[in-house]
Write a protein that holds these residues in place. Structure first.
Motif, PDB file in Angstrom:
ATOM      1  N   SER A 170      20.765   0.903 -24.632  1.00 35.23           N
ATOM      2  CA  SER A 170      20.282   2.232 -24.857  1.00 35.23           C
ATOM      3  C   SER A 170      19.140   2.273 -25.783  1.00 35.23           C
ATOM      4  CB  SER A 170      21.561   3.221 -25.370  1.00 35.23           C
ATOM      5  OG  SER A 170      21.474   2.642 -26.539  1.00 35.23           O
ATOM      6  N   PRO A 171      18.212   3.133 -25.701  1.00 38.57           N
ATOM      7  CA  PRO A 171      16.899   3.168 -26.557  1.00 38.57           C
ATOM      8  C   PRO A 171      17.612   2.672 -28.121  1.00 38.57           C
ATOM      9  CG  PRO A 171      16.848   5.014 -24.942  1.00 38.57           C
ATOM     10  CD  PRO A 171      18.217   4.424 -24.938  1.00 38.57           C
ATOM     11  N   GLN A 172      18.604   3.435 -28.626  1.00 38.01           N
ATOM     12  CA  GLN A 172      19.053   3.193 -29.782  1.00 38.01           C
ATOM     13  C   GLN A 172      19.588   1.872 -30.200  1.00 38.01           C
ATOM     14  OE1 GLN A 172      22.753   5.118 -31.044  1.00 38.01           O
ATOM     15  NE2 GLN A 172      21.978   5.571 -32.961  1.00 38.01           N
ATOM     16  N   GLN A 173      20.176   1.079 -29.254  1.00 34.11           N
ATOM     17  CA  GLN A 173      20.287  -0.247 -29.202  1.00 34.11           C
ATOM     18  C   GLN A 173      19.211  -1.249 -29.302  1.00 34.11           C
ATOM     19  OE1 GLN A 173      23.179  -0.307 -26.137  1.00 34.11           O
ATOM     20  NE2 GLN A 173      25.004  -0.495 -27.320  1.00 34.11           N
ATOM     21  N   GLN A 174      18.187  -0.717 -28.501  1.00 35.40           N
ATOM     22  CA  GLN A 174      16.903  -1.513 -28.297  1.00 35.40           C
ATOM     23  C   GLN A 174      16.095  -1.507 -29.674  1.00 35.40           C
ATOM     24  OE1 GLN A 174      14.821   0.179 -24.894  1.00 35.40           O
ATOM     25  NE2 GLN A 174      15.919  -0.773 -23.656  1.00 35.40           N
ATOM     26  N   ARG A 175      16.071  -0.267 -30.351  1.00 36.15           N
ATOM     27  CA  ARG A 175      15.321  -0.291 -31.591  1.00 36.15           C
ATOM     28  C   ARG A 175      16.235  -0.834 -32.647  1.00 36.15           C
ATOM     29  NH1 ARG A 175      14.825   4.558 -29.275  1.00 36.15           N
ATOM     30  NH2 ARG A 175      15.409   6.231 -30.300  1.00 36.15           N
ATOM     31  N   ARG A 176      17.530  -0.900 -32.510  1.00 33.26           N
ATOM     32  CA  ARG A 176      18.491  -1.855 -33.321  1.00 33.26           C
ATOM     33  C   ARG A 176      18.023  -3.295 -33.227  1.00 33.26           C
ATOM     34  NH1 ARG A 176      24.327  -0.772 -32.881  1.00 33.26           N
ATOM     35  NH2 ARG A 176      23.574   1.444 -33.150  1.00 33.26           N
ATOM     36  N   ALA A 177      18.082  -3.520 -32.067  1.00 35.27           N
ATOM     37  CA  ALA A 177      17.890  -5.129 -31.778  1.00 35.27           C
ATOM     38  C   ALA A 177      16.461  -5.447 -32.228  1.00 35.27           C
ATOM     39  CB  ALA A 177      18.005  -5.401 -30.135  1.00 35.27           C
ATOM     40  N   LYS A 178      15.494  -4.558 -32.107  1.00 31.50           N
ATOM     41  CA  LYS A 178      14.071  -5.152 -32.613  1.00 31.50           C
ATOM     42  C   LYS A 178      14.044  -5.346 -34.008  1.00 31.50           C
ATOM     43  CE  LYS A 178       9.479  -2.892 -33.015  1.00 31.50           C
ATOM     44  NZ  LYS A 178       8.481  -2.010 -32.737  1.00 31.50           N
ATOM     45  N   LEU A 179      14.770  -4.279 -34.973  1.00 35.69           N
ATOM     46  CA  LEU A 179      14.898  -4.309 -36.249  1.00 35.69           C
ATOM     47  C   LEU A 179      15.595  -5.581 -36.812  1.00 35.69           C
ATOM     48  CD1 LEU A 179      14.461  -3.059 -38.959  1.00 35.69           C
ATOM     49  CD2 LEU A 179      16.591  -2.158 -39.020  1.00 35.69           C
ATOM     50  N   ILE A 180      16.810  -5.994 -36.106  1.00 32.84           N
ATOM     51  CA  ILE A 180      17.494  -7.344 -36.327  1.00 32.84           C
ATOM     52  C   ILE A 180      16.565  -8.576 -36.076  1.00 32.84           C
ATOM     53  CG2 ILE A 180      19.344  -8.681 -35.489  1.00 32.84           C
ATOM     54  CD1 ILE A 180      20.839  -5.796 -35.085  1.00 32.84           C
ATOM     55  N   LYS A 181      15.700  -8.518 -34.953  1.00 31.64           N
ATOM     56  CA  LYS A 181      14.809  -9.530 -34.772  1.00 31.64           C
ATOM     57  C   LYS A 181      13.827  -9.688 -35.769  1.00 31.64           C
ATOM     58  CE  LYS A 181      11.488 -11.238 -31.481  1.00 31.64           C
ATOM     59  NZ  LYS A 181      10.615 -10.838 -30.080  1.00 31.64           N
ATOM     60  N   GLN A 182      13.212  -8.629 -36.441  1.00 26.92           N
ATOM     61  CA  GLN A 182      12.526  -8.528 -37.570  1.00 26.92           C
ATOM     62  C   GLN A 182      12.947  -9.287 -38.666  1.00 26.92           C
ATOM     63  OE1 GLN A 182      11.145  -4.578 -37.430  1.00 26.92           O
ATOM     64  NE2 GLN A 182       9.092  -5.030 -36.314  1.00 26.92           N
ATOM     65  N   LEU A 183      14.151  -8.577 -39.052  1.00 27.93           N
ATOM     66  CA  LEU A 183      14.764  -9.245 -40.043  1.00 27.93           C
ATOM     67  C   LEU A 183      15.260 -10.500 -40.312  1.00 27.93           C
ATOM     68  CD1 LEU A 183      17.359  -5.894 -40.530  1.00 27.93           C
ATOM     69  CD2 LEU A 183      15.742  -6.701 -42.381  1.00 27.93           C
ATOM     70  N   THR A 184      15.651 -11.165 -38.915  1.00 22.19           N
ATOM     71  CA  THR A 184      15.787 -12.571 -38.775  1.00 22.19           C
ATOM     72  C   THR A 184      14.804 -13.488 -39.152  1.00 22.19           C
ATOM     73  OG1 THR A 184      17.500 -12.020 -37.155  1.00 22.19           O
ATOM     74  CG2 THR A 184      16.738 -14.184 -37.183  1.00 22.19           C
ATOM     75  N   GLU A 185      13.636 -12.886 -38.621  1.00 26.28           N
ATOM     76  CA  GLU A 185      12.281 -13.410 -38.956  1.00 26.28           C
ATOM     77  C   GLU A 185      11.780 -13.573 -40.200  1.00 26.28           C
ATOM     78  OE1 GLU A 185       8.258 -11.678 -37.993  1.00 26.28           O
ATOM     79  OE2 GLU A 185       8.718 -12.966 -36.111  1.00 26.28           O
ATOM     80  N   GLN A 186      12.109 -12.353 -41.143  1.00 28.45           N
ATOM     81  CA  GLN A 186      11.858 -12.432 -42.570  1.00 28.45           C
ATOM     82  C   GLN A 186      12.872 -13.420 -43.428  1.00 28.45           C
ATOM     83  OE1 GLN A 186       9.308 -10.615 -44.494  1.00 28.45           O
ATOM     84  NE2 GLN A 186       8.482 -10.259 -42.561  1.00 28.45           N
ATOM     85  N   ILE A 187      14.127 -13.306 -42.697  1.00 27.82           N
ATOM     86  CA  ILE A 187      15.083 -14.119 -43.353  1.00 27.82           C
ATOM     87  C   ILE A 187      14.511 -15.750 -43.170  1.00 27.82           C
ATOM     88  CG2 ILE A 187      17.323 -15.123 -43.385  1.00 27.82           C
ATOM     89  CD1 ILE A 187      18.235 -12.160 -42.678  1.00 27.82           C
ATOM     90  N   GLU A 188      14.253 -15.997 -42.108  1.00 26.31           N
ATOM     91  CA  GLU A 188      13.735 -17.427 -41.889  1.00 26.31           C
ATOM     92  C   GLU A 188      12.484 -17.661 -42.595  1.00 26.31           C
ATOM     93  OE1 GLU A 188      13.065 -17.855 -37.675  1.00 26.31           O
ATOM     94  OE2 GLU A 188      15.277 -17.723 -37.182  1.00 26.31           O
ATOM     95  N   TRP A 189      11.561 -16.756 -42.884  1.00 22.96           N
ATOM     96  CA  TRP A 189      10.223 -16.849 -43.660  1.00 22.96           C
ATOM     97  C   TRP A 189      10.529 -16.857 -44.966  1.00 22.96           C
ATOM     98  CZ3 TRP A 189       6.385 -13.678 -46.007  1.00 22.96           C
ATOM     99  CH2 TRP A 189       5.044 -14.471 -46.021  1.00 22.96           C
ATOM    100  N   ALA A 190      11.518 -16.252 -45.558  1.00 23.21           N
ATOM    101  CA  ALA A 190      11.852 -16.333 -47.200  1.00 23.21           C
ATOM    102  C   ALA A 190      12.369 -17.603 -47.253  1.00 23.21           C
ATOM    103  CB  ALA A 190      12.710 -15.112 -47.395  1.00 23.21           C
ATOM    104  N   ARG A 191      13.385 -18.211 -46.582  1.00 22.43           N
ATOM    105  CA  ARG A 191      13.872 -19.343 -46.791  1.00 22.43           C
ATOM    106  C   ARG A 191      12.984 -20.572 -46.757  1.00 22.43           C
ATOM    107  NH1 ARG A 191      18.711 -18.323 -42.926  1.00 22.43           N
ATOM    108  NH2 ARG A 191      20.365 -17.522 -44.369  1.00 22.43           N
ATOM    109  N   SER A 192      12.052 -20.492 -46.058  1.00 20.53           N
ATOM    110  CA  SER A 192      10.816 -21.509 -45.831  1.00 20.53           C
ATOM    111  C   SER A 192      10.045 -21.327 -46.960  1.00 20.53           C
ATOM    112  CB  SER A 192      10.213 -21.526 -44.489  1.00 20.53           C
ATOM    113  OG  SER A 192       9.083 -20.203 -44.488  1.00 20.53           O
ATOM    114  N   VAL A 193       9.495 -20.171 -47.511  1.00 16.39           N
ATOM    115  CA  VAL A 193       8.973 -19.890 -48.850  1.00 16.39           C
ATOM    116  C   VAL A 193       9.781 -20.558 -49.857  1.00 16.39           C
ATOM    117  CG1 VAL A 193       7.893 -18.421 -50.278  1.00 16.39           C
ATOM    118  CG2 VAL A 193       7.436 -18.310 -47.849  1.00 16.39           C
ATOM    119  N   TYR A 194      10.976 -20.041 -50.108  1.00 15.04           N
ATOM    120  CA  TYR A 194      11.852 -20.721 -51.207  1.00 15.04           C
ATOM    121  C   TYR A 194      12.012 -21.999 -51.150  1.00 15.04           C
ATOM    122  CZ  TYR A 194      15.748 -20.455 -54.628  1.00 15.04           C
ATOM    123  OH  TYR A 194      16.182 -20.557 -55.864  1.00 15.04           O
ATOM    124  N   ASP A 195      12.236 -22.716 -50.060  1.00 17.57           N
ATOM    125  CA  ASP A 195      12.216 -24.183 -50.038  1.00 17.57           C
ATOM    126  C   ASP A 195      10.888 -24.991 -49.949  1.00 17.57           C
ATOM    127  OD1 ASP A 195      14.848 -23.726 -49.823  1.00 17.57           O
ATOM    128  OD2 ASP A 195      15.051 -23.890 -47.573  1.00 17.57           O
TER     129      ASP A 195
END
Length: 144
Positions: free
Chosen positions: A19-44
């Motif tokens: 559904s459109p709501q699930q698509q938007r949620r998936a987009k946010l989750i993808k962006q959050l995953t990217e930020q987590i990976e980036w934060a880990r790499s900056v921290y390490d």
């Protein structure tokens, strides 16, 4: 036709995938995953590269070719007054986390990854759907 009569035949229609709501949620989750990976790499202290594929026209032959390009990742956090502020973004808009707040205050950069992980879990549970709706409702979309 005798072989087809041995099978159970039904009239079926494939449901829409998301559904459109699930698509938007998936987009946010993808962006959050990217930020987590980036934060880990900056921290390490490791390098983080986000790559995307683009179609480019070859000037010599005129063909359209797919190439990988590095994309810039913008951090969602910054330091202010000795604390770390973390704002959650959906596209280029900041999500309102509650009625009058739009960021999370952290004591140090070591808390970024656990906080982003918690927010990702909240997004997966659908707790940020109303915030996403409020941000996307403000965007006027033109019909195609």
């Amino acid at each position: 036709m005798a072989l087809l009569n041995t099978l159970k035949l039904v009239s079926a229609k494939r449901p829409n995938e998301l559904s459109p709501q699930q698509q938007r949620r998936a987009k946010l989750i993808k962006q959050l995953t990217e930020q987590i990976e980036w934060a880990r790499s900056v921290y390490d202290g490791a390098a983080f590269e986000r790559k995307s594929k683009r179609k480019v026209r070859n000037e010599e032959t005129g063909e359209r070719v797919t190439v990988e390009a590095q994309k810039k990742v913008k951090a969602w956090w910054w330091e202010a007054n000795g604390k770390v502020q973390l704002a959650i973004r959906y596209g280029n808009k900041v999500l309102p986390l509650s009625k009058n707040t739009n960021a999370v205050e952290l004591e140090s950069t070591a808390e970024i990854v656990p906080t982003l992980t918690t927010i990702k879990q909240a997004a997966e549970a659908g707790e940020l759907d109303s915030a996403i709706e409020s941000v996307t409702a403000s965007i006027v979309r033109k019909p195609k």
